[in-house]
Design a protein around this motif. Structure first.
Motif, PDB file in Angstrom:
ATOM      1  N   ALA A 195      22.346  -4.676   7.002  1.00  0.00           N
ATOM      2  CA  ALA A 195      22.992  -3.376   6.810  1.00  0.00           C
ATOM      3  C   ALA A 195      22.842  -2.528   8.072  1.00  0.00           C
ATOM      4  O   ALA A 195      23.795  -1.901   8.540  1.00  0.00           O
ATOM      5  CB  ALA A 195      22.377  -2.666   5.610  1.00  0.00           C
ATOM      6  N   TYR A 240      25.250  -3.917  10.965  1.00  0.00           N
ATOM      7  CA  TYR A 240      26.707  -3.912  10.873  1.00  0.00           C
ATOM      8  C   TYR A 240      27.336  -2.587  10.447  1.00  0.00           C
ATOM      9  O   TYR A 240      28.517  -2.389  10.662  1.00  0.00           O
ATOM     10  CB  TYR A 240      27.160  -5.002   9.896  1.00  0.00           C
ATOM     11  CG  TYR A 240      27.042  -6.396  10.456  1.00  0.00           C
ATOM     12  CD1 TYR A 240      28.075  -6.942  11.209  1.00  0.00           C
ATOM     13  CD2 TYR A 240      25.906  -7.163  10.249  1.00  0.00           C
ATOM     14  CE1 TYR A 240      27.984  -8.223  11.729  1.00  0.00           C
ATOM     15  CE2 TYR A 240      25.796  -8.440  10.755  1.00  0.00           C
ATOM     16  CZ  TYR A 240      26.841  -8.971  11.497  1.00  0.00           C
ATOM     17  OH  TYR A 240      26.750 -10.219  12.017  1.00  0.00           O
ATOM     18  N   SER A 241      26.576  -1.713   9.793  1.00  0.00           N
ATOM     19  CA  SER A 241      27.232  -0.583   9.128  1.00  0.00           C
ATOM     20  C   SER A 241      27.459   0.609  10.034  1.00  0.00           C
ATOM     21  O   SER A 241      26.727   0.844  10.978  1.00  0.00           O
ATOM     22  CB  SER A 241      26.393  -0.112   7.940  1.00  0.00           C
ATOM     23  OG  SER A 241      25.812  -1.192   7.294  1.00  0.00           O
ATOM     24  N   ASP A 242      28.496   1.391   9.650  1.00  0.00           N
ATOM     25  CA  ASP A 242      28.667   2.721  10.223  1.00  0.00           C
ATOM     26  C   ASP A 242      27.780   3.686   9.455  1.00  0.00           C
ATOM     27  O   ASP A 242      27.376   4.719   9.958  1.00  0.00           O
ATOM     28  CB  ASP A 242      30.118   3.194  10.054  1.00  0.00           C
ATOM     29  CG  ASP A 242      31.078   2.310  10.814  1.00  0.00           C
ATOM     30  OD1 ASP A 242      30.688   1.825  11.884  1.00  0.00           O
ATOM     31  OD2 ASP A 242      32.201   2.088  10.317  1.00  0.00           O
ATOM     32  N   ARG A 255      33.190  -7.144   9.532  1.00  0.00           N
ATOM     33  CA  ARG A 255      33.132  -6.083  10.532  1.00  0.00           C
ATOM     34  C   ARG A 255      34.482  -5.985  11.271  1.00  0.00           C
ATOM     35  O   ARG A 255      35.014  -4.903  11.491  1.00  0.00           O
ATOM     36  CB  ARG A 255      31.990  -6.391  11.505  1.00  0.00           C
ATOM     37  CG  ARG A 255      31.731  -5.389  12.582  1.00  0.00           C
ATOM     38  CD  ARG A 255      31.201  -4.094  12.039  1.00  0.00           C
ATOM     39  NE  ARG A 255      32.093  -3.003  12.421  1.00  0.00           N
ATOM     40  CZ  ARG A 255      31.781  -1.709  12.282  1.00  0.00           C
ATOM     41  NH1 ARG A 255      30.621  -1.346  11.736  1.00  0.00           N
ATOM     42  NH2 ARG A 255      32.640  -0.785  12.638  1.00  0.00           N
ATOM     43  N   SER A 281      37.177  -4.367   9.298  1.00  0.00           N
ATOM     44  CA  SER A 281      37.049  -2.920   9.299  1.00  0.00           C
ATOM     45  C   SER A 281      37.491  -2.319  10.633  1.00  0.00           C
ATOM     46  O   SER A 281      38.311  -1.411  10.671  1.00  0.00           O
ATOM     47  CB  SER A 281      35.606  -2.558   8.962  1.00  0.00           C
ATOM     48  OG  SER A 281      35.306  -1.281   9.415  1.00  0.00           O
ATOM     49  N   ILE A 297      25.015   3.902   5.794  1.00  0.00           N
ATOM     50  CA  ILE A 297      24.275   3.199   4.752  1.00  0.00           C
ATOM     51  C   ILE A 297      24.037   4.140   3.573  1.00  0.00           C
ATOM     52  O   ILE A 297      23.716   5.318   3.761  1.00  0.00           O
ATOM     53  CB  ILE A 297      22.927   2.679   5.297  1.00  0.00           C
ATOM     54  CG1 ILE A 297      23.186   1.625   6.391  1.00  0.00           C
ATOM     55  CG2 ILE A 297      22.079   2.074   4.180  1.00  0.00           C
ATOM     56  CD1 ILE A 297      21.929   1.101   7.046  1.00  0.00           C
ATOM     57  N   PHE A 302      32.799   1.409   7.623  1.00  0.00           N
ATOM     58  CA  PHE A 302      32.075   0.238   7.113  1.00  0.00           C
ATOM     59  C   PHE A 302      30.779   0.759   6.499  1.00  0.00           C
ATOM     60  O   PHE A 302      29.876   1.190   7.201  1.00  0.00           O
ATOM     61  CB  PHE A 302      31.767  -0.731   8.257  1.00  0.00           C
ATOM     62  CG  PHE A 302      31.268  -2.068   7.796  1.00  0.00           C
ATOM     63  CD1 PHE A 302      32.082  -3.186   7.827  1.00  0.00           C
ATOM     64  CD2 PHE A 302      29.979  -2.216   7.299  1.00  0.00           C
ATOM     65  CE1 PHE A 302      31.628  -4.426   7.396  1.00  0.00           C
ATOM     66  CE2 PHE A 302      29.516  -3.449   6.867  1.00  0.00           C
ATOM     67  CZ  PHE A 302      30.348  -4.563   6.918  1.00  0.00           C
ATOM     68  N   VAL A 303      30.724   0.723   5.178  1.00  0.00           N
ATOM     69  CA  VAL A 303      29.605   1.328   4.479  1.00  0.00           C
ATOM     70  C   VAL A 303      28.823   0.267   3.716  1.00  0.00           C
ATOM     71  O   VAL A 303      29.407  -0.521   2.976  1.00  0.00           O
ATOM     72  CB  VAL A 303      30.096   2.409   3.480  1.00  0.00           C
ATOM     73  CG1 VAL A 303      28.924   3.076   2.789  1.00  0.00           C
ATOM     74  CG2 VAL A 303      30.966   3.424   4.189  1.00  0.00           C
ATOM     75  N   SER A 304      27.507   0.225   3.920  1.00  0.00           N
ATOM     76  CA  SER A 304      26.674  -0.692   3.157  1.00  0.00           C
ATOM     77  C   SER A 304      25.976   0.062   2.043  1.00  0.00           C
ATOM     78  O   SER A 304      25.597   1.221   2.219  1.00  0.00           O
ATOM     79  CB  SER A 304      25.617  -1.323   4.042  1.00  0.00           C
ATOM     80  OG  SER A 304      26.230  -2.141   4.991  1.00  0.00           O
TER      81      SER A 304
END
Ligand SMILES: Nc1ncnc2c1ncn2[C@@H]1O[C@H](COP(=O)(O)OP(=O)(O)OP(=O)(O)O)[C@@H](O)[C@H]1O
Ligand SMILES: [Mg+2]
Lengths: 289, 261
Positions: free
Chosen positions: B211, B214-216, B191, B194, B218, B32-34
């Motif tokens: 970001a 939630y992200s893995d 999320r 993903s 950034i 999960f990339v922002s």
């Protein structure tokens, strides 16, 4: 902060501000265009007044002329009857006229739908769109009646020339209307479907046409009403038959004002029904149901 | 295993607008990339280059080992079915119902005839209803999309992407037009997509807090260049400053609130 300061200085020192001017302020801007416009209107007003004073009235007695016009109108609208045509014959002719209308509108709208897609800039290439729009501008510039006469050269005066001529102008009219509706469509919707792998025809039928349906139907119905008028006109002028021809015979051959009145009422009734249907349809389609 | 490899990607719209310059990224399956960055940095451009809605000027993109830039028209259509897309303004056909809009996600798998007439098989309809249930849209199935709230519309947008059975989701500011409540629902769904379905998500965001939460991972973009690429835990206010430049002060970011999920 900074913005506030600049605002303040601009507010306090209206160095060459309009509000500082001593002359009374005008709401309308006096421009070259408005001067030309006003001058034109004044000129037309003077010409009209002058013309009324210098008409050659010959021996027409104005009062008598007005009163006999009203007398004729009274006969037409208050004493309608049928004499030379029977009722079922008249209704049959009305159906012929409506048939002419349906035929021209139907063929015209189907062809226009197809070309309208290619004329819309967001669905087509710039080249194709420009070519179609140029041709359409030409078709529309020539009046419907003239197209009928042009096709009458090849097909002879009659219903064939009338159908082709009216259809031709309908196509031009509807291509413009349809393509403009398509161009109003949010380009994001097209992008979304394209991005999921949909092809052009799928996007057209799944997104473009459903989104524009109410516009398409409104325009087609508007053209249907216009074509009804032309179908009557062509019945008389191009010998295409139908109620228009009856009207022409009643007025120009039998000089029967009462019959003209009756036929006029029939046409009026149909026009009224068409109007009601189109209003209903628009309300339904725009989702206020 | 990398799902997406972006190498030396450059996009010039014209002589003086460079939207992306020499971007290099590798994104793994299920991540999960922002993508964050100021307005005009090139975030939307980056997303759209991946499924070739915008043609890159130079560089190349490998999706699952396949070079995207050399695909033929049909192969490109095939690729796009594997990539779902979600937009800020939802981009639904407003006059059609929720279910019809969701099924639009299947068009890429259909031939022209089936697509034109909207002919879907039982399996597709079944999975559409399942997705509708997951997204909590059961009551709205036959409602026209112009009668939905923003948050509901975005869920329909997610549904349309999900039914494609995508491997990658490209989300261009999915919550920019939504209130905090609806935003949270949408982000939670993304999320879940993903982590539970293993679909890779690449999400453009305006909100650094979101970001971080939630992200893995950034990615920070500033004026066409990648200036940060790392885990939320590596994010510092200096880095935020380097991504957003002078805009950073107005953002009022709470770095402490990171990684809640
Ligand atoms: N179709 C286009 N033609 C020309 N220039 C464009 C086009 N689309 C974007 N640009 C320019 O490319 C640059 C990057 O735009 P992009 O839309 O990718 O930014 P963004 O990061 O998504 O910004 P935002 O956060 O405002 O959406 C901007 O300078 C923009 O003006
Ligand atoms: Mg953007």
């Amino acid at each position: 902060m900074q913005m506030e300061e600049t605002l303040n200085t601009a507010w306090e020192e209206p160095s060459n501000d309009i509000s500082n001017d001593e002359r009374p302020m005008s709401i309308r801007k006096i421009s070259k265009a408005s001067i030309v416009m006003n001058a034109t209107l004044l000129f037309l007003a003077i010409v009209s007044i002058y013309a009324f004073f210098t008409f050659d009235y010959k021996n027409v007695n104005l009062i008598e002329a007005f009163s006999s016009t009203f007398y004729n109108l009274k006969i037409v609208f208050l004493e309608p009857h049928l004499k030379h045509f029977s009722v079922h014959e008249t209704i049959w002719q009305l159906i012929v006229t409506l048939g002419l209308t349906v035929l021209t509108t139907l063929i015209g709208s189907v062809i226009a739908l197809f070309f309208g897609l290619f004329a819309a800039q967001n669905l087509s290439t710039k080249l194709a769109s420009n070519i179609i729009k140029a041709v359409v501008a030409f078709i529309r510039a020539v009046p419907t009646v003239l197209w009928v006469l042009i096709f009458a050269v090849a097909a002879g005066l009659g219903s064939v020339a009338a159908v082709i001529g009216i259809t031709f102008h309908t196509i031009g009219y509807l291509i413009k209307a349809f393509s403009e509706s398509f161009e109003e469509l949010d380009k994001g919707v097209i992008e979304a479907l394209k991005g999921s792998g949909a092809n052009w025809w799928q996007i057209v039928f799944q997104a473009v046409i459903p989104s524009c349906a109410s516009y398409l139907i409104s325009w087609t119905f508007l053209r249907f009403e216009i074509n009804f008028t032309y179908a009557i006109l062509m019945g008389a002028a191009a010998g295409a038959g139908g109620i228009g021809f009856d009207l022409y015979m009643a007025g120009g051959h039998y000089f029967d004002l009462r019959e003209v009145g009756f036929i006029t009422y029939i046409i009026l009734a149909v026009a009224l029904v068409l109007e009601v249907i189109s209003t209903r349809m628009k309300v339904k389609l725009s989702g206020f149901d | 295993m990398p799902l997406l490899e972006i190498k030396n990607l450059t996009k010039k719209y014209n002589a003086d607008t460079l939207a992306l310059s020499d971007v290099n990224l590798t994104i793994n399956e299920g991540e999960f990339v922002s993508v964050i960055g100021p307005s005009g940095a090139g975030k939307s451009t980056l997303l759209r280059c991946i499924n070739r809605m915008i043609e890159a000027s130079s560089g190349y993109i490998l999706f699952d080992g396949v070079n995207v830039s050399t695909l033929s028209k049909n192969e490109l259509r095939n690729l796009r079915t594997k990539i779902g897309m979600i937009f800020q303004h939802y981009n639904l056909v407003d006059r059609l119902s929720v279910i019809e809009n969701i099924l639009h996600g299947r068009l890429g798998y259909k031939n022209t005839f089936e697509g034109i007439f909207g002919i879907y098989n039982e399996e597709e309809k079944k999975s559409a209803f399942k997705i509708i249930e997951i997204l909590g849209l059961k009551e709205q199935v036959y409602k026209r999309c112009d009668q939905l709230s923003g948050g509901q519309k975005q869920r329909v947008g997610i549904g349309r992407a999900l039914i494609q059975k995508p491997r990658l989701m490209l989300c261009d500011e999915p919550i920019a037009s939504l209130d905090p409540n609806a935003s949270k629902i949408i982000m939670d769904h993304l999320r879940n997509i993903s982590s539970k379905m293993g679909i890779t998500c690449l999400v453009n965001l305006h909100q650094v807090n979101v970001a971080l939460k939630y992200s893995d991972r950034i990615i920070g973009i500033n004026s066409s260049k990648v200036v940060f690429d790392g885990a939320p835990s590596e994010m510092t206010s200096d880095i935020v400053y380097s991504i957003y430049g002078s805009e950073a002060e107005e953002l009022d970011i709470d770095i402490g609130g990171r990684n809640a999920s």
